[in-house]
Design an enzyme around this catalytic site. Structure first.
Site, short mmCIF file in Angstrom:
data_model
loop_
_atom_site.label_atom_id
_atom_site.label_comp_id
_atom_site.label_asym_id
_atom_site.label_seq_id
_atom_site.Cartn_x
_atom_site.Cartn_y
_atom_site.Cartn_z
N GLU A 173 0.84 -1.21 0.00
CA GLU A 173 0.00 0.00 0.00
C GLU A 173 0.86 1.25 0.00
OE1 GLU A 173 -2.87 0.08 3.15
OE2 GLU A 173 -3.52 -1.99 2.76
N LYS A 219 2.22 4.62 1.44
CA LYS A 219 2.33 5.11 2.81
C LYS A 219 2.13 6.62 2.78
CE LYS A 219 5.14 4.61 7.01
NZ LYS A 219 4.93 5.89 7.66
N ARG A 266 -2.64 9.63 11.59
CA ARG A 266 -3.44 8.42 11.68
C ARG A 266 -4.77 8.74 12.34
NH1 ARG A 266 -0.57 2.82 13.06
NH2 ARG A 266 -2.32 1.40 12.84
P1 ATP Z 1 6.11 6.96 11.22
O1 ATP Z 1 6.53 8.22 11.90
O2 ATP Z 1 7.10 6.41 10.24
O3 ATP Z 1 4.73 7.03 10.65
P2 ATP Z 1 5.08 5.37 13.35
O4 ATP Z 1 5.83 4.76 14.46
O5 ATP Z 1 4.03 6.38 13.63
O6 ATP Z 1 6.18 5.93 12.36
P3 ATP Z 1 5.02 3.12 11.71
O7 ATP Z 1 4.71 1.83 12.33
O8 ATP Z 1 6.43 3.43 11.48
O9 ATP Z 1 4.34 4.26 12.55
O10 ATP Z 1 4.35 3.22 10.31
C1 ATP Z 1 2.99 3.04 10.19
C2 ATP Z 1 2.36 4.40 10.09
O11 ATP Z 1 2.22 4.82 8.75
C3 ATP Z 1 0.96 4.33 10.65
O12 ATP Z 1 0.99 4.76 11.98
C4 ATP Z 1 0.14 5.24 9.77
O13 ATP Z 1 -0.05 6.47 10.43
C5 ATP Z 1 0.99 5.49 8.54
N1 ATP Z 1 0.40 4.98 7.29
C6 ATP Z 1 0.29 5.67 6.13
N2 ATP Z 1 -0.24 4.94 5.16
C7 ATP Z 1 -0.48 3.71 5.69
C8 ATP Z 1 -1.01 2.51 5.16
N3 ATP Z 1 -1.42 2.40 3.90
N4 ATP Z 1 -1.10 1.44 6.01
C9 ATP Z 1 -0.69 1.53 7.29
N5 ATP Z 1 -0.17 2.64 7.83
C10 ATP Z 1 -0.06 3.73 7.05
#
Ligand code: ATP
Length: 590
Positions: A250, A252, A257
């Protein structure tokens, strides 16, 4: 339970250094609490009044506490301020002032813990003109009736600095002891926490219904689920190999979120750190009511501003800035938000967490009718590294962050970072492709041009979740603006610990130790082995002990500390160890 008993437990907990002893003692305290007491007792022990999504803050600033203490003790305000500057701990100041106060002896009385909690909720809920004075009066009334030790902890509650060294995982293990007498039910308690994000509530279920009640717990509307997080891998072939040859990929999106809960026309939205954001996003709420066909649903997606005319995505920082500038209503008009939905956790009475990703995704597709605000995240399903790479490149070209690959058959893993989701961001081979969130455990005084700020850099740590401690991983001296240095020196000077905090592991000594309360985001070039640092400390084959360290770390982001992340959200030592072995493998291959 009397507040005196609670304070006695806190005092003992503060003196313990073995984690197992702490878990046992905390378990004993929670067992002693009545069925109606355990929930508020857990909140207060976490330094909060309610779970994050209920947004009930203490609303007591340091100045208010100082005023209340002056009123309760009859001491000079200036003397209190002076002591606070010296110790950096209003708890200790309150203890010592109340020790000396003659006024106290006249009004001392035993207080029930529940009455103290009730008063704090009342203070938190009072607002409007004159509320500051009434807060000071109420607080001073309570303060005046307490013993010095009780006063110490009462003052620490509203500042969120109980400083007992208890993170979520220690409380979870203590609840396992309450439920079963030992730590064997830790996984069951943790699962319950992950689906409701409310440790107080989990404690109440333990006390009222026992471990069976915990096992019966299911996803519930308006109790947000702790978000699933993604692991990292650097290349398309690594991802496919890990996913068993085939996966969904998918886009990103770099927005914020958004977890959506819908029950008929009632809709609430929650952020990544589980705060309610409904009022800030009226356009998304309206779209959910109009276009989500399911009557009851919990799903999540990434919200971000999208410019329809140029087909451009606005990155997170810009979306947030525009939101600040235009306010809530103006924002909806000038810059419509789009929600890219990517997962479904609950549908019309059915808990979907255990369903495979493909099933959740197809149910999500059928639950949302076509509209301009909510769309599904764009994705492909592939078994070809080449196809994955070109999808990644096109995401980057579209101004997105990268991709998240998803295991087609995996359940939704609430509250954990697992390989069922793997992210890949724009990267350079062999270098760390993602930012790392570390916790400040100390700071250094400025030298040369920085001498005037009394700030020369930070000592940072990663989180060891298993042991609930913070392990040194790096010094951090670059990437700061002058403004950030001033902010940090002002903030950290108030959180100094006289000696190394007991939930910190470090052989490196900073000029000042700081309680592990603040998260900063850094970018580093590489992870190296280090004889000095404690992150992921282990014995090598030749018997030498090493940990991991960050090479060339620099601070990133506009704000010095992350207000949206708590220490327990920091990158874990285990992740750093995994990143080290990935990095090694890639550089050997490349
Ligand atoms: P980051 O700051 O990189 O977003 P994080 O710790 O908040 O880090 P990660 O686990 O690294 O979160 O990455 C997942 C994040 O990416 C999710 O919290 C979400 O907000 C975002 N995201 C964007 N697009 C998607 C998607 N298609 N599926 C899942 N998560 C997504």
């Amino acid at each position: 339970m009397l507040f005196r008993e609670v304070a006695e437990y806190y005092e003992k907990l503060e003196g313990l250094s073995s984690r197992l002893d702490m878990i046992a003692l905390l378990g004993e305290m929670l067992k002693k609490a009545g069925k109606e007491e355990i929930k508020p007792l857990i909140y207060m022990t976490q330094g909060v009044l309610a779970p994050p999504f209920e947004s009930l803050e203490f609303g007591i600033a340091e100045k208010t506490l100082e005023d209340a203490l002056a009123m309760a003790s009859g001491h000079e305000r200036a003397e209190i301020e002076r002591m606070y500057r010296e110790t950096g701990d209003l708890g200790l100041v309150s203890e010592s002032i109340m020790q000396k106060s003659k006024l106290r002896r006249m009004s001392a009385k035993e207080q029930e813990f529940l009455d103290i909690y009730g008063s704090m909720v009342k203070i938190a809920s009072s607002s409007g003109s004159g509320s500051k004075d009434s807060k000071i009066r109420m607080l001073s009334g309570i303060m005046g009736s307490l013993s010095p030790v009780e006063a110490k902890y009462l003052a620490r509650y509203p500042l969120g600095q109980l400083r007992l060294g208890l993170g979520d995982s220690t409380i979870i293990e203590a609840l396992s002891i309450v439920a079963s007498g030992d730590r064997s039910e830790k996984a069951a308690v943790e699962r319950a926490y992950n689906i409701c994000s409310d440790l107080g509530y989990v404690g109440e279920i333990v006390a009222k219904e026992g471990i069976e009640g915990i096992r019966r717990m299911r996803v519930t509307l308006f109790k947000p689920i702790r978000p699933a997080l993604a692991e990292r891998l650097p290349t398309a072939s690594d991802i496919l190999e890990r996913m068993g040859g085939k996966c969904a990929v998918e886009q990103k999106y770099d927005g914020f979120r958004c977890q959506v809960h819908k029950d008929g026309r009632k809709v609430k939205l929650y952020s990544r750190n589980l705060e309610e954001t409904t009022a800030m996003l009226p356009d998304i709420v309206a779209a959910v009511v109009a276009h989500v066909k399911a009557d009851k649903a919990i799903f999540e997606g990434e919200a971000l501003a999208f410019n329809e005319t140029t087909s451009e995505f606005m990155p997170f920082q810009e979306t947030i800035q525009r939101k600040r500038k235009h306010g809530v209503g103006g924002m909806a008009e000038t810059l419509p938000l789009k929600l890219f939905a990517f997962d479904l956790m609950f549908l019309d009475g059915k808990d979907m967490l255990a369903e495979p990703y493909e099933k959740r995704r197809s149910s999500l597709e059928s639950a949302i009718s076509k509209n301009d605000t909510i769309t599904l995240s764009s994705r492909i399903i592939t078994s070809s590294p080449k196809e994955l790479d070109s999808f990644f490149e096109s995401s980057i070209e579209n101004g997105l962050e990268g991709i998240v690959a998803k295991d087609l058959s995996a359940p939704y893993v609430a509250g954990a970072r697992k390989f069922s989701w793997i992210k890949m961001k724009r990267s350079y081979r062999g270098k760390i492709e993602d930012t790392i969130d570390v916790v400040i455990i100390g700071y250094y005084l400025g030298k040369g041009s920085r001498a005037s700020f009394e700030f020369g850099g930070l000592l940072c740590a990663t989180y060891n979740k298993e042991d609930d401690v913070f392990e040194s991983v790096s010094r951090l001296g670059t990437g700061f603006t002058e403004k950030q240095m001033k902010q940090l020196s002002e903030l950290l000077s108030k959180h100094v610990s006289k000696s190394k905090p007991k939930n910190v592991r470090s052989q490196v000594e900073p000029d000042y130790w700081v309680y592990p309360e603040f998260v900063v985001t850094v970018q580093a070039d590489e992870i190296t082995k280090s004889p000095m640092h404690m992150c992921g400390r282990h014995k090598e084959k030749d018997g030498t002990e090493v940990g991991y360290a960050l090479r060339f770390p620099r601070l990133v982001g506009e704000d010095a500390v992350r207000s949206d992340k708590s220490p327990g959200d920091a990158t874990t030592s285990k992740e750093i160890a995994e990143m080290y072995s990935e990095q090694k493998r890639v550089s050997l291959k490349g």
